[in-house]
Design an enzyme around this catalytic site. Structure first.
Site, PDB file in Angstrom:
ATOM      1  N   ASN A  11       0.870  -1.172   0.000  1.00 30.86           N
ATOM      2  CA  ASN A  11       0.000   0.000   0.000  1.00 30.86           C
ATOM      3  C   ASN A  11       0.907   1.222   0.000  1.00 30.86           C
ATOM      4  O   ASN A  11       1.436   1.618   1.039  1.00 30.86           O
ATOM      5  CB  ASN A  11      -0.913  -0.014   1.222  1.00 30.86           C
ATOM      6  CG  ASN A  11      -1.918   1.134   1.223  1.00 30.86           C
ATOM      7  OD1 ASN A  11      -1.854   2.025   0.383  1.00 30.86           O
ATOM      8  ND2 ASN A  11      -2.831   1.125   2.172  1.00 30.86           N
ATOM      9  N   ARG A  70      -2.609  -2.140  -3.496  1.00 28.03           N
ATOM     10  CA  ARG A  70      -3.832  -1.370  -3.315  1.00 28.03           C
ATOM     11  C   ARG A  70      -3.771  -0.137  -4.210  1.00 28.03           C
ATOM     12  O   ARG A  70      -2.847   0.664  -4.122  1.00 28.03           O
ATOM     13  CB  ARG A  70      -3.981  -0.923  -1.861  1.00 28.03           C
ATOM     14  CG  ARG A  70      -5.269  -0.135  -1.642  1.00 28.03           C
ATOM     15  CD  ARG A  70      -5.271   0.640  -0.359  1.00 28.03           C
ATOM     16  NE  ARG A  70      -6.489   1.452  -0.254  1.00 28.03           N
ATOM     17  CZ  ARG A  70      -6.567   2.612   0.377  1.00 28.03           C
ATOM     18  NH1 ARG A  70      -5.509   3.105   0.989  1.00 28.03           N
ATOM     19  NH2 ARG A  70      -7.706   3.281   0.420  1.00 28.03           N
ATOM     20  N   HIS A 159     -12.594   2.915  -0.785  1.00 28.13           N
ATOM     21  CA  HIS A 159     -12.551   2.017   0.387  1.00 28.13           C
ATOM     22  C   HIS A 159     -13.344   0.736   0.136  1.00 28.13           C
ATOM     23  O   HIS A 159     -13.773   0.065   1.075  1.00 28.13           O
ATOM     24  CB  HIS A 159     -13.115   2.703   1.650  1.00 28.13           C
ATOM     25  CG  HIS A 159     -12.313   3.871   2.119  1.00 28.13           C
ATOM     26  ND1 HIS A 159     -12.906   5.003   2.634  1.00 28.13           N
ATOM     27  CD2 HIS A 159     -10.980   4.082   2.163  1.00 28.13           C
ATOM     28  CE1 HIS A 159     -11.959   5.867   2.967  1.00 28.13           C
ATOM     29  NE2 HIS A 159     -10.776   5.333   2.690  1.00 28.13           N
ATOM     30  N   ARG A 220      -9.668  16.470   4.173  1.00 28.76           N
ATOM     31  CA  ARG A 220     -10.600  16.671   3.061  1.00 28.76           C
ATOM     32  C   ARG A 220     -11.969  17.060   3.586  1.00 28.76           C
ATOM     33  O   ARG A 220     -12.427  16.550   4.605  1.00 28.76           O
ATOM     34  CB  ARG A 220     -10.697  15.399   2.221  1.00 28.76           C
ATOM     35  CG  ARG A 220      -9.491  15.145   1.343  1.00 28.76           C
ATOM     36  CD  ARG A 220      -9.531  13.777   0.702  1.00 28.76           C
ATOM     37  NE  ARG A 220      -8.920  12.767   1.559  1.00 28.76           N
ATOM     38  CZ  ARG A 220      -8.971  11.468   1.328  1.00 28.76           C
ATOM     39  NH1 ARG A 220      -9.633  10.995   0.288  1.00 28.76           N
ATOM     40  NH2 ARG A 220      -8.381  10.627   2.145  1.00 28.76           N
ATOM     41  N   GLU A 368      -7.681  -5.029   5.133  1.00 32.40           N
ATOM     42  CA  GLU A 368      -7.565  -4.868   3.688  1.00 32.40           C
ATOM     43  C   GLU A 368      -6.443  -5.730   3.115  1.00 32.40           C
ATOM     44  O   GLU A 368      -6.555  -6.236   1.989  1.00 32.40           O
ATOM     45  CB  GLU A 368      -7.342  -3.394   3.355  1.00 32.40           C
ATOM     46  CG  GLU A 368      -8.553  -2.523   3.642  1.00 32.40           C
ATOM     47  CD  GLU A 368      -8.275  -1.048   3.459  1.00 32.40           C
ATOM     48  OE1 GLU A 368      -8.694  -0.497   2.421  1.00 32.40           O
ATOM     49  OE2 GLU A 368      -7.645  -0.449   4.347  1.00 32.40           O
TER      50      GLU A 368
END
Length: 380
Positions: A11, A70, A159, A220, A368
């Site tokens: 990742n 990822r 996600h 964000r 993940e």
């Protein structure tokens, strides 16, 4: 399949590389570590460090079935895990226009991994893939059809790997078949998103064309009136200069959300400031909770009620206060959090709703890396 059932999962961030070696069959991890300050050492140095750590753990390339990466944005084409070749890598780079913070480092990581382990299959697993078949009503923006078609404008979500994994784990915890469970999943971390999942398939999600839309995040803003963006482009200034598209992108990606409201994006720091009486931190916290509650209510309506609301992600799993405050006042919708259960900390999935709650409220750790490893093993 080359090697064993071990998969190296990568990742890549802008200045860090998280990696894990996962046994795809059992889900057990041999390594879970992180290389930081890559902007200083460069990707070659980062992958040399990973190779050294693998060797120290007794793992060489021959032990690996493949490498899973990822990748946040797959655009309209990449709707499943995909073996990377030159053309795929070029498209991942091109999709940086939709995920400028995420796709460039992912592409750089893939390129470095191909050079480091040329004999291994490199597989891209896309965060957007889970949402590729969103219902048309949920995926469609109400803008000119010709423009939307040319620019591939739609809700892509993000996600997705986490949402899919957690939804399955939640159903297993409840002792029910995934196809029978309707749930709202809240992935809360520095990046945050919500998804309404009916019978294992998503029917709505908060992130949109890009990962900017939806919940309040670390840096964000989440949901904004598009008119606000137009107003800033026409009238705003940025550090004393004109606010052009590049400056606006920096504002919305790096200087908004908790950082913009309270001057801090780490949730632990935010809560410390709230407790110290910082009014800006309190506002940021309240806006975050309000936005989560609003999405939960909307998704309960989309699903016509739900069997479960599931929290995951670094903040969702570890901040009981946020869970309680975000769902406060939803008792008429059948949602009640038990204070004692909510404060208990265990490693696995757990129930935090009260006996009277008609909707089960769960905390389910995401994994993940394990989900990516399973997709890589199935593909190669």
């Amino acid at each position: 399949m080359a090697g064993s059932g071990l998969v190296l999962v990568l990742n890549a961030g802008s200045s860090s590389l998280k990696y894990a070696v996962v046994d795809a069959a059992s889900g057990a991890s041999r390594l879970r570590e992180k290389v930081e300050r890559i902007d200083e050492s460069g990707w070659d140095g980062a992958f040399a460090e990973v190779s050294d750590r693998l060797a120290q753990a007794g793992i060489d390339a021959g032990d690996l079935a493949g490498v899973g990466h990822r990748v946040v944005h797959g655009g309209p084409r990449f709707t499943t895990a995909t073996v990377v070749d030159d053309a795929v890598l070029a498209e991942i780079r091109e999709l940086a226009r939709l995920a400028p913070l995420h796709n460039p480092p992912a592409a750089a990581g893939i390129e470095a991994a191909r050079a480091a382990w040329p004999g291994l299959a490199q597989v891209a697993v896309f965060d957007t893939a889970f949402f590729a078949d969103l219902p048309t009503a949920a995926a469609t923006y109400a803008v000119d059809r010709a423009v939307a078609g040319r620019e591939h404008l739609r809700r892509y979500g993000a996600h997705g790997t986490s949402h899919a994994w957690v939804a399955g784990q939640a159903a297993r915890f409840l002792g029910r078949d995934l196809a029978e469970v309707d749930q709202v999943v809240l992935h809360l971390g520095n990046g945050a998103s919500a998804a309404a999942i009916r019978g294992g398939r998503p029917v709505e999600t908060s992130m949109g064309l890009t990962p900017l839309e939806g919940l309040v995040m670390g840096t964000r803003a989440g949901d904004l009136d598009p008119g606000l963006v137009l107003h800033l482009l026409r009238h705003g200034d940025y550090d004393g200069g004109p606010l052009d598209a590049d400056a606006l992108e920096d504002l919305l990606h790096h200087r908004s959300g908790l950082e913009g409201l309270a001057g801090r994006h780490d949730f632990r720091d935010l809560l410390g400031a709230v407790d110290a009486g910082d009014a800006d931190a309190r506002t940021a916290y309240d806006v975050t909770c309000h936005r989560i509650r609003k999405y939960v209510g909307a998704y309960l309506a989309v699903l016509d009620g739900a069997d479960a609301i599931t929290f995951t992600g670094g903040v969702g799993e570890h901040v009981p206060r946020l869970r309680a405050d975000s769902l406060a006042g939803l008792d008429r919708l059948g949602v009640e959090v038990d204070a004692t259960r909510n404060e208990q900390r265990t490693d696995g999935p757990r129930l935090i709703s009260s006996e009277a709650s008609r909707v089960a409220v769960l905390v389910v750790p995401t994994d993940e890396e394990r989900a990516i490893a399973a997709q890589v093993a199935a593909l190669v």
